[in-house]
Enzyme design. Structure first.
Site, PDB file in Angstrom:
ATOM      1  N   GLU A 372      22.197  35.784 122.977  1.00  0.00           N
ATOM      2  CA  GLU A 372      22.630  37.124 122.572  1.00  0.00           C
ATOM      3  C   GLU A 372      21.406  38.065 122.433  1.00  0.00           C
ATOM      4  O   GLU A 372      20.958  38.511 121.490  1.00  0.00           O
ATOM      5  CB  GLU A 372      23.127  36.938 121.131  1.00  0.00           C
ATOM      6  CG  GLU A 372      24.166  36.020 120.984  1.00  0.00           C
ATOM      7  CD  GLU A 372      24.734  35.867 119.454  1.00  0.00           C
ATOM      8  OE1 GLU A 372      24.375  36.018 118.620  1.00  0.00           O
ATOM      9  OE2 GLU A 372      25.915  35.064 119.542  1.00  0.00           O
ATOM     10  N   GLU A 602      29.629  30.454 123.029  1.00  0.00           N
ATOM     11  CA  GLU A 602      29.891  30.313 121.846  1.00  0.00           C
ATOM     12  C   GLU A 602      31.327  30.651 121.295  1.00  0.00           C
ATOM     13  O   GLU A 602      31.655  31.836 121.514  1.00  0.00           O
ATOM     14  CB  GLU A 602      28.894  30.818 120.820  1.00  0.00           C
ATOM     15  CG  GLU A 602      27.343  30.375 120.834  1.00  0.00           C
ATOM     16  CD  GLU A 602      26.549  30.971 119.737  1.00  0.00           C
ATOM     17  OE1 GLU A 602      27.006  31.755 118.956  1.00  0.00           O
ATOM     18  OE2 GLU A 602      25.026  31.055 120.004  1.00  0.00           O
TER      19      GLU A 602
END
Length: 962
Positions: A372, A602
């Site tokens: 991220e 994820e």
């Protein structure tokens, strides 16, 4: 319903095979029974003998496979020259990829035996064993194996506790030794060596065998720049080296959240702040970060959601310097290097060092660039106000300019936001931050003030913005800048660094959270790139609630969509909502990145939803429905994924022990109902949790990690066999645990190598699992063609999968004009093939091998360097189907179900390019369905003549296994 069925008692037959006489008309998009045509089962199982052939890559020669054979498959093939495995080995040279073949791009290390057992053409593995199909490669948007089968991979993130050191205990509700950042240790993450069999066996049983392995930068280089923790790397090597035994492959995730633990997240070492000139001990008082570890005192600022740290001074500054320090902070140097080059070079060298140390491991398939990534201030258009639609306002919410001023020692009133409706949050009040006028900078002055971004108004004494467009244009040229260009430049450098020591490595690249993927330009790195976005239902996560009534399209709302059109009702609406969001993620990814494999790195749900009611009742019904909606959307978009997360130290008090999160599908405190009945309510009582079953387990986790750190050899013993029996006296039990070399009495558990009377939901390996009704589900893992649709009905347990033959064959095939030519290719004789065919045909059926050779121009012996499989492997979990009848229906071809491997092997028959094949499985209980337990003799074939396609077939046939 089928006209004919064969009911096979499960207690008498472990492995069953069905032969289909002829291909049926390809099914349409409608998945109703009235449209899908399945061939009637008409052969007795004892008559189904199949000749060895090129298309039989897992061999159907045995009529039964028991657990002993299954365990033998985990070892390498027998040395007996007459064994089928050895015969395949003798021919393996014929089908091995040549050095010049595209298939030679390998993730299997040279001269290494296949832990999955068997050979390239007889993997003898399970559907969820990623070694059984040979090397993992890619073609377009799909992962492929050595037989050119499409792989739909799924697994877990391992694991959330890897963000935190074991010494001192890094759980975010603790603060002892927090600032001693150079003297930490991550040994024992994700779990100690002696727990490997327990956790890997559990993941294998659940079919979650593709692992995203978290390895934060801090875990490798916490002691200082260039000082690597090779003892921790040694423990990773040992752990990853065990994965092939369980069919597990992994890739490394350099995990970070908000840059570092010291800025409220995880990832980078503490010394990186020192390099940037920041004083991490002053982050709390200056509002530079909200760190759970340091906010323990009465009167501290209100609890916050950790992502808000991305917009605070510490994290935003570090990301800006990392990506674009040369552009925006050219005067900042550290140890003789520009700050951007210093930070990037340390990061690159660190993970290059790790890749070199791990390069010999067969389980490793690649490295992610960074979890991220966040742009920091790069591209930020308004330094006086963040965009409400793209940033989370919660708790203390300073603007960028206010953050600069607070860090520089000014006291300011800052807005405080709280939860609300219909908008997620609203401004409640303001409060004064940094009343003591402390500075977050080691030299006492803000870096951005030094570079002319802002100053103090001499008349008012308030911060003044001098260069509002500073982070959107080049400060020297005025040229407009795009963060994605900085990011892709680093992706190129990182990919080259990793592949310089591990040439076959996949490079997993994720976009900025909630943003589309960057657009690949000519010259950007293309080799083995995997698009790896993340996706969550952010609304339900933020509110920690789900009842299946209403969901919202947060993706659409962030782009200005009307709240009413972004609202969905009911579970069907939730699935539609999630499917649409993921379809957009996939579409934009393929559009911007190119035709690359896609894996959602994820996805998952919080387990502490609905006021944690499930922790008391053991009823995870709402969780299962929530997670089923998420995973159904993954499957309907044909996405590979890794669930967030499997955390071996999760408990009901502190969850994943990180910033109040609780996502783990495993918990030491999870009481699991024996069965989940209709409506999601527990039936038949509640099983004890691991903590209840083994009360010494949790408190010994840290002891084992500490023992590893000090080099206690006895702690690292392989304790696959139980050394003690459980005593009634707690003191005797504790003494036994402390003296058996493992610190944990394993007599409570048994695993794959031990016999058990129950393979269903009450199997011992399911203890600790949460929402398993949704987590554990059937899926087509290895597909001999291109997937078209995948659907698991959570309520009926029916699974339907459709795929088609490749329109253009991945490799050239040679037309075979007669069986004799084919038999010479395999080292056999036409007589032997004919013998097997005649036995297969005595009930009116036809040999799949012979009919394929005679009716398809695509079947034949391939040229050297070519492998093409015609066998699809489907994971069928015993968790759902152990105590029910199992009805298996296919559109054409034949199949074999091996219960002990939780695997359905399916060979399609129609070889025409683009031909569509359908597999459907569903439970069929003898008691519930009223089906007689007496085996029905197979009828004579009434199917059409082999080689001719029927216009339609009203017989929807099946074989039912009870």
């Amino acid at each position: 319903m089928p006209d004919q069925s064969t009911v096979i008692p499960n207690s008498s037959t472990k492995d069953q095979t069905s032969g289909m006489s002829s291909p049926a008309t390809p099914p349409t998009e409608d998945l109703e029974d009235s449209v899908l045509n399945f061939r009637p089962h008409h052969l007795r199982p004892q008559d189904l003998k199949h000749a060895d052939s090129f298309s039989s890559v897992s061999s159907y020669e045995n009529s039964e496979v028991d657990e002993d054979e299954d365990e033998a498959d985990r070892d390498n093939s027998s040395s007996d020259p007459s064994s089928p495995s050895t015969l395949h080995q003798a021919n393996s040279k014929t089908f091995a990829p040549s050095a010049s073949s595209p298939l030679a791009k390998s993730h299997t290390r040279p001269q290494e035996q296949r832990p999955g057992g068997g050979t390239l053409l007889r993997p003898a593995g399970k559907a969820h064993d990623w070694y059984a199909g040979g090397r993992v490669t890619s073609h377009g948007r799909w992962f492929r194996d050595s037989q050119n089968r499409t792989l739909l991979m799924r697994g877990v993130n391992l694991c959330g506790n890897s963000k935190l050191p074991t010494t001192p205990n890094g759980s975010t509700h603790l603060n002892e030794g927090f600032f001693d950042h150079r003297n930490v240790c991550f040994l024992g993450r994700p779990f100690p060596r002696d727990q490997a069999d327990e956790h890997f066996s559990r993941l294998k049983r659940w079919g979650l065998t593709f692992v995203r392995l978290l390895v934060p930068w801090e875990a490798l280089e916490h002691s200082g720049p260039g000082i690597y923790d090779d003892k921790f790397i040694d423990s990773l090597i040992e752990l990853i080296g065990l994965m092939p035994k369980y069919g597990i492959k992994c890739f490394i995730d350099p995990h970070q959240d908000c840059w570092s633990r010291f800025s409220g997240g995880s990832g980078a070492p503490g010394w990186t702040f020192e390099a940037a000139g920041l004083d991490l001990r002053k982050f709390k008082t200056t509002g530079a970060a909200y760190v759970h570890n340091t906010n323990q005192d009465a009167g501290d600022s209100p609890p916050m959601v950790w992502p808000t740290n991305y917009t605070k001074l510490a994290a935003s500054t570090m990301f800006t310097l990392f990506w674009a320090g040369d552009t925006f902070a050219p005067n900042k140097m550290y140890q003789g290097e520009p700050i951007q080059q210093f930070l990037q070079n340390r990061y690159l060298e660190c993970y290059r060092h790790l890749a070199k140390r791990l390069s010999h491991l067969d389980a490793l398939v690649g490295f992610e660039v960074m979890n991220e990534p966040h742009p920091g201030y790069v591209g930020l258009k308004d330094l006086k106000r963040y965009d409400f639609n793209t940033n989370l306002f919660f708790g203390d919410s300073p603007s960028a300019l206010e953050s600069f001023a607070l860090g520089d020692g000014m006291a300011l009133p800052i807005e405080v936001w709280v939860k609300s409706w219909p908008f997620p949050t609203k401004k409640e009040r303001t409060r004064i931050i940094n009343a003591g006028n402390e500075s977050a900078w080691l030299d006492g002055e803000c870096l951005w003030k030094q570079h002319g971004v802002w100053s103090v108004n001499e008349k008012t004494g308030k911060p003044r913005l001098d260069r509002p467009d500073y982070f959107t244009t080049d400060p020297n040229t005025g040229e407009k800048l795009d963060f994605n260009r900085f990011y892709l430049d680093f992706v190129n450098r990182y990919s080259q660094a990793i592949q310089s020591v591990l040439p076959s490595a996949f490079i997993f690249v994720g976009p900025i959270p909630n943003e589309p993927a960057p657009v690949w330009a000519p010259g950007d790195h293309e080799e083995n790139i995997v698009y790896a976005p993340h996706w969550y239902d952010l609304h339900s996560i933020f509110n920690k609630s789900f009842d299946g009534r209403i969901t919202h399209d947060v993706q659409g709302l962030s782009k200005g969509q009307n709240v009413f059109s972004a609202t969905y009702f009911g579970l069907k609406g939730a699935k539609k909502n999630y499917h649409g969001q993921l379809a957009n993620v996939l579409r934009l990814g393929l559009q911007n990145v190119g035709s690359k494999p896609c894996l959602v790195g994820e996805c998952g749900i919080p387990m502490d939803i609905n006021q944690r009611a499930a922790f008391i009742s053991g009823d995870y019904g709402y969780h299962a429905k929530f997670l089923d909606a998420v995973l159904s959307a993954m499957e309907s978009n044909l996405l590979s994924f890794t669930l967030w997360n499997y955390n071996t130290t999760n408990d009901n008090t502190y969850g994943d022990h990180w910033n109040g999160e609780d996502f783990s599908i495993f918990s030491l405190d999870s009481p699991q109902p024996s069965r989940i009945g209709e409506g999601g309510f527990p039936v038949g009582g509640v099983k004890p949790s691991l903590r209840q079953e083994a009360p010494n387990f949790a408190k010994e986790v840290m002891k084992r990690a500490a023992a590893q750190q000090t080099g206690g050899d006895s702690i690292l013993k392989d304790d696959s066999a139980s050394d003690a029996t459980r005593g009634d006296n707690d003191d005797e039990e504790a003494a036994t645990i402390m003296n058996d070399g493992s610190l944990f009495d394993r007599s409570y558990f048994c695993f794959d190598h031990e016999s058990t009377h129950d393979d269903g939901p009450d199997h011992i390996e399911h203890i600790g699992g949460r929402a398993l009704d949704a987590v554990v589900r059937p899926y087509a893992a290895k597909v001999a063609g291109e997937p078209l649709s995948s659907n698991f009905d959570f309520n009926t347990l029916q699974y339907t999968f459709r795929y088609c033959n490749y329109i253009e064959t991945p490799v050239p095939l040679v037309h075979v004009s007669n069986p004799e030519q084919s038999s010479r290719s395999f080292g056999g004789s036409s007589d032997s093939l004919g013998s097997s065919s005649s036995e297969n045909n005595k009930d009116g059926g036809s040999s799949p091998t012979t009919s394929l050779e005679q009716s398809s121009n695509l079947f034949g012996h391939p040229p050297e360097g070519t492998v093409l499989a015609f066998e699809t492997e489907v994971f069928i979990p015993s968790y759902h189907y152990d105590d029910t009848g199992l009805e298996i229906l296919v559109s054409d071809g034949d199949w074999r179900f091996v219960k002990e491997r939780q695997t359905l092997y399916y060979r399609h028959k129609d070889m025409e390019p683009g031909a569509v094949h359908t597999i459907r499985i569903k439970p069929r209980s003898m008691l519930a369905g009223g089906v007689s337990s007496k085996a029905i003799e197979g009828s004579q074939s009434t199917g059409p003549v082999p080689g001719n396609k029927p216009e339609s077939d009203s017989n929807c046939g099946s074989c039912s296994i009870m």
